[in-house]
Scaffold this motif. Structure first.
Motif, PDB file in Angstrom:
ATOM      1  N   ASN A   1       0.790  -1.245   0.000  1.00  0.00           N
ATOM      2  CA  ASN A   1       0.000   0.000   0.000  1.00  0.00           C
ATOM      3  C   ASN A   1       0.816   1.286   0.000  1.00  0.00           C
ATOM      4  N   SER A   2       2.119   1.189  -0.298  1.00  0.00           N
ATOM      5  CA  SER A   2       2.921   2.424  -0.318  1.00  0.00           C
ATOM      6  C   SER A   2       2.477   3.277  -1.497  1.00  0.00           C
ATOM      7  N   SER A   3       2.653   4.594  -1.338  1.00  0.00           N
ATOM      8  CA  SER A   3       2.112   5.524  -2.328  1.00  0.00           C
ATOM      9  C   SER A   3       3.014   6.744  -2.455  1.00  0.00           C
ATOM     10  N   ASP A   4       3.031   7.311  -3.665  1.00  0.00           N
ATOM     11  CA  ASP A   4       3.752   8.568  -3.858  1.00  0.00           C
ATOM     12  C   ASP A   4       2.974   9.743  -3.269  1.00  0.00           C
ATOM     13  N   GLU A   5       1.704   9.510  -2.962  1.00  0.00           N
ATOM     14  CA  GLU A   5       0.827  10.626  -2.584  1.00  0.00           C
ATOM     15  C   GLU A   5       0.767  10.894  -1.086  1.00  0.00           C
ATOM     16  N   PHE A   6       1.083   9.876  -0.279  1.00  0.00           N
ATOM     17  CA  PHE A   6       1.047  10.059   1.179  1.00  0.00           C
ATOM     18  C   PHE A   6       1.942   9.019   1.837  1.00  0.00           C
ATOM     19  N   GLY A   7       2.236   9.267   3.121  1.00  0.00           N
ATOM     20  CA  GLY A   7       3.063   8.326   3.873  1.00  0.00           C
ATOM     21  C   GLY A   7       2.216   7.188   4.424  1.00  0.00           C
ATOM     22  N   VAL A   8       2.826   6.003   4.579  1.00  0.00           N
ATOM     23  CA  VAL A   8       2.141   4.870   5.233  1.00  0.00           C
ATOM     24  C   VAL A   8       3.025   4.345   6.362  1.00  0.00           C
ATOM     25  N   GLU A   9       2.390   3.829   7.409  1.00  0.00           N
ATOM     26  CA  GLU A   9       3.162   3.256   8.506  1.00  0.00           C
ATOM     27  C   GLU A   9       3.929   2.041   8.001  1.00  0.00           C
ATOM     28  N   PHE A  10       5.174   1.888   8.456  1.00  0.00           N
ATOM     29  CA  PHE A  10       5.970   0.714   8.093  1.00  0.00           C
ATOM     30  C   PHE A  10       5.157  -0.516   8.462  1.00  0.00           C
ATOM     31  N   PRO A  11       4.876  -1.389   7.467  1.00  0.00           N
ATOM     32  CA  PRO A  11       3.879  -2.438   7.718  1.00  0.00           C
ATOM     33  C   PRO A  11       4.374  -3.620   8.558  1.00  0.00           C
ATOM     34  N   SER A  12       5.695  -3.831   8.675  1.00  0.00           N
ATOM     35  CA  SER A  12       6.155  -5.014   9.434  1.00  0.00           C
ATOM     36  C   SER A  12       6.317  -4.663  10.906  1.00  0.00           C
ATOM     37  N   GLN A  13       6.479  -5.724  11.702  1.00  0.00           N
ATOM     38  CA  GLN A  13       6.792  -5.565  13.123  1.00  0.00           C
ATOM     39  C   GLN A  13       8.222  -5.027  13.245  1.00  0.00           C
ATOM     40  N   LEU A  14       8.381  -3.930  13.983  1.00  0.00           N
ATOM     41  CA  LEU A  14       9.711  -3.341  14.170  1.00  0.00           C
ATOM     42  C   LEU A  14      10.472  -4.154  15.210  1.00  0.00           C
ATOM     43  N   HIS A  15      11.727  -4.519  14.890  1.00  0.00           N
ATOM     44  CA  HIS A  15      12.534  -5.311  15.839  1.00  0.00           C
ATOM     45  C   HIS A  15      12.768  -4.530  17.128  1.00  0.00           C
ATOM     46  N   GLU A  16      12.803  -5.272  18.251  1.00  0.00           N
ATOM     47  CA  GLU A  16      13.065  -4.718  19.594  1.00  0.00           C
ATOM     48  C   GLU A  16      14.217  -3.705  19.626  1.00  0.00           C
ATOM     49  N   ASN A  17      15.283  -3.997  18.861  1.00  0.00           N
ATOM     50  CA  ASN A  17      16.479  -3.126  18.867  1.00  0.00           C
ATOM     51  C   ASN A  17      16.149  -1.675  18.522  1.00  0.00           C
ATOM     52  N   PHE A  18      15.060  -1.488  17.791  1.00  0.00           N
ATOM     53  CA  PHE A  18      14.746  -0.122  17.327  1.00  0.00           C
ATOM     54  C   PHE A  18      13.685   0.568  18.192  1.00  0.00           C
ATOM     55  N   LYS A  19      13.198  -0.119  19.213  1.00  0.00           N
ATOM     56  CA  LYS A  19      12.201   0.503  20.100  1.00  0.00           C
ATOM     57  C   LYS A  19      12.859   1.664  20.828  1.00  0.00           C
ATOM     58  N   ASN A  20      12.220   2.805  20.851  1.00  0.00           N
ATOM     59  CA  ASN A  20      12.761   4.022  21.498  1.00  0.00           C
ATOM     60  C   ASN A  20      14.156   4.372  20.993  1.00  0.00           C
ATOM     61  N   TYR A  21      14.418   4.130  19.734  1.00  0.00           N
ATOM     62  CA  TYR A  21      15.740   4.472  19.186  1.00  0.00           C
ATOM     63  C   TYR A  21      16.023   5.946  19.454  1.00  0.00           C
ATOM     64  N   GLN A  22      17.263   6.241  19.821  1.00  0.00           N
ATOM     65  CA  GLN A  22      17.623   7.596  20.248  1.00  0.00           C
ATOM     66  C   GLN A  22      18.166   8.410  19.075  1.00  0.00           C
ATOM     67  N   ASP A  23      17.847   9.701  19.060  1.00  0.00           N
ATOM     68  CA  ASP A  23      18.396  10.620  18.064  1.00  0.00           C
ATOM     69  C   ASP A  23      18.771  11.910  18.784  1.00  0.00           C
ATOM     70  N   THR A  24      20.071  12.148  18.934  1.00  0.00           N
ATOM     71  CA  THR A  24      20.513  13.425  19.510  1.00  0.00           C
ATOM     72  C   THR A  24      20.982  14.300  18.358  1.00  0.00           C
ATOM     73  N   ILE A  25      20.397  15.496  18.269  1.00  0.00           N
ATOM     74  CA  ILE A  25      20.689  16.372  17.125  1.00  0.00           C
ATOM     75  C   ILE A  25      21.742  17.388  17.542  1.00  0.00           C
ATOM     76  N   LEU A  26      22.898  17.298  16.919  1.00  0.00           N
ATOM     77  CA  LEU A  26      24.003  18.199  17.247  1.00  0.00           C
ATOM     78  C   LEU A  26      23.887  19.449  16.388  1.00  0.00           C
ATOM     79  N   LEU A  27      23.760  20.589  17.027  1.00  0.00           N
ATOM     80  CA  LEU A  27      23.522  21.843  16.293  1.00  0.00           C
ATOM     81  C   LEU A  27      24.859  22.478  15.896  1.00  0.00           C
ATOM     82  N   VAL A  28      25.312  22.081  14.723  1.00  0.00           N
ATOM     83  CA  VAL A  28      26.621  22.534  14.240  1.00  0.00           C
ATOM     84  C   VAL A  28      26.529  23.940  13.673  1.00  0.00           C
TER      85      VAL A  28
END
Ligand code: PMV
Length: 361
Positions: A186-213
């Motif tokens: 169901n992916s589309s060029d017109e809108f975003g879709v939720e990733f359809p598979s089960q996300l692996h545990e390793n990616f739960k609460n994945y961290q992103d620290t944004i360094l303001l260069v």
């Protein structure tokens, strides 16, 4: 499956006198990048992103019915008029008008604010356009209460895309795919879709620290950058590669292979900037400190075996991505080593979030 033709509103009964809505919409960070587009913000290749949690735009709409037959609005930023933003909002309304003709019977007072510092170099267009789209859809739902949730969120993503392409990935879900891809149902060029598979545990609460260069205005806007992919010498290879990388990262998000994740994500970031450097005219958005940070991440990884990695947006800031279980060590590394390469030692701690939320106004 829903598509563009389903999104044209047929509402003719404007039975809402007054209404107020408020939505919070997050920013997102692409893992496989969108760079290059066709008309109407149709992407040249599919992309996938993590939705962020803390970097958000909060936008309130106070809406009043009018007989004008033309939409009108006032734009406030943190409660005060901000004429500089009028052009962007006006353009958004003009672009969505053919799908939301009811807007022409209302006056909108729009009050918007970001949770991240102003002029931090973080693009607010994704979160900002997503928040506008959510509020518009709340009005449409008030006019047409029978609308399904599926329609509400798909059309919100569709409208956000018309505002700013990547904004369509800031609506719903922790991982979002935008752009037609053979392996994503169901992916589309017109809108975003939720990733359809089960996300692996390793990616739960994945961290992103944004360094303001670099907190300044970008020297080259995304719009200009996307345009330079027309007639770009490596465009075809790049678009093909994005399809391949999306297939590969799909597998990785399912099986949790962090070494493969790092390879795809860092290669995508550097490829995005390589496209900029090989455009005509060419340009460079990375700064010396961007490269310092990348090198330090690589040496930290080889010394410690950490799974920390980086990605880049269309700018000099660095997104440092790492699993939640490494939060303590990587936070220390950022405090002790990487923050020195940020403007005023500033960075923003974020993590994967769920998308837009309605707030009680
Ligand atoms: O949505 P735009 O037109 O601002 O383009 C964003 C492009 C990148 O941030 C560089 C990549 C992406 O997929 O988000």
């Amino acid at each position: 499956m829903l598509s563009e033709k389903d999104f044209t509103s047929t509402i003719t009964d404007y039975n809402v006198e007054k209404a107020s809505f408020q939505w919070s919409s997050p920013s997102n960070i692409a893992l496989v990048k969108y760079w290059g587009k066709k008309d109407n913000q149709i992407p040249a290749n599919p992309s996938i992103s993590f939705t962020l949690n803390n970097c958000k735009t909060i936008t309130k709409f106070d809406i009043q019915q009018t007989n004008d037959g033309n939409f009108t609005f006032e734009l406030l930023f943190e409660g005060k008029p901000k004429p500089e933003f009028n052009k962007k909002v006006n353009q958004f309304f003009l672009r969505i008008e053919q799908y939301c003709s009811y807007i022409n019977y209302f006056h909108f007072v729009i009050d918007t604010q970001n949770t991240f510092p102003h002029s931090s170099g973080i693009a607010s267009s994704a979160s900002g356009m997503a928040a506008l789209a959510m509020n518009i859809m709340s009005l449409e739902k008030a006019l047409n209460p029978d609308m399904t949730d599926e329609f509400f969120y798909k059309k919100a993503s569709f409208l956000a895309r018309l505002g700013s392409g990547s904004a369509c990935r800031s609506i719903k879900g922790n991982v979002v795919v935008w752009g037609k891809h053979d392996e994503i149902a169901n992916s589309s060029d017109e809108f975003g879709v939720e990733f359809p598979s089960q996300l692996h545990e390793n990616f739960k609460n994945y961290q992103d620290t944004i360094l303001l260069v670099d907190k300044g205005e970008k020297q080259v806007s995304s719009t200009v950058g996307h345009d330079l992919m027309h007639n770009h010498p490596f465009a075809k290879q790049r678009f093909d590669q994005a399809h391949e990388n999306l297939s590969a990262i799909k597998t990785v998000l399912e099986n949790g292979n962090l070494d493969e994740f790092i390879k795809i994500v860092e290669s995508e970031a550097l490829t995005l900037h390589a496209m900029m450097m090989t455009s005509m005219p060419y340009f460079i958005l990375m700064k010396p400190n961007t490269l310092e940070i990348i090198n330090r991440i690589w040496s930290f990884r080889s010394k410690t075996g950490s799974k920390v990695c980086f990605t880049l947006d269309a700018g000099a800031n660095v997104h440092v991505l790492f699993p939640e279980r490494e939060k303590e060590e990587v936070s220390k590394f950022i405090d002790n080593e990487l923050s020195a390469y940020c403007k005023n030692n500033e960075f923003i701690k974020d993590q994967v979030g769920l998308g837009a939320f309605q707030l009680t106004s």
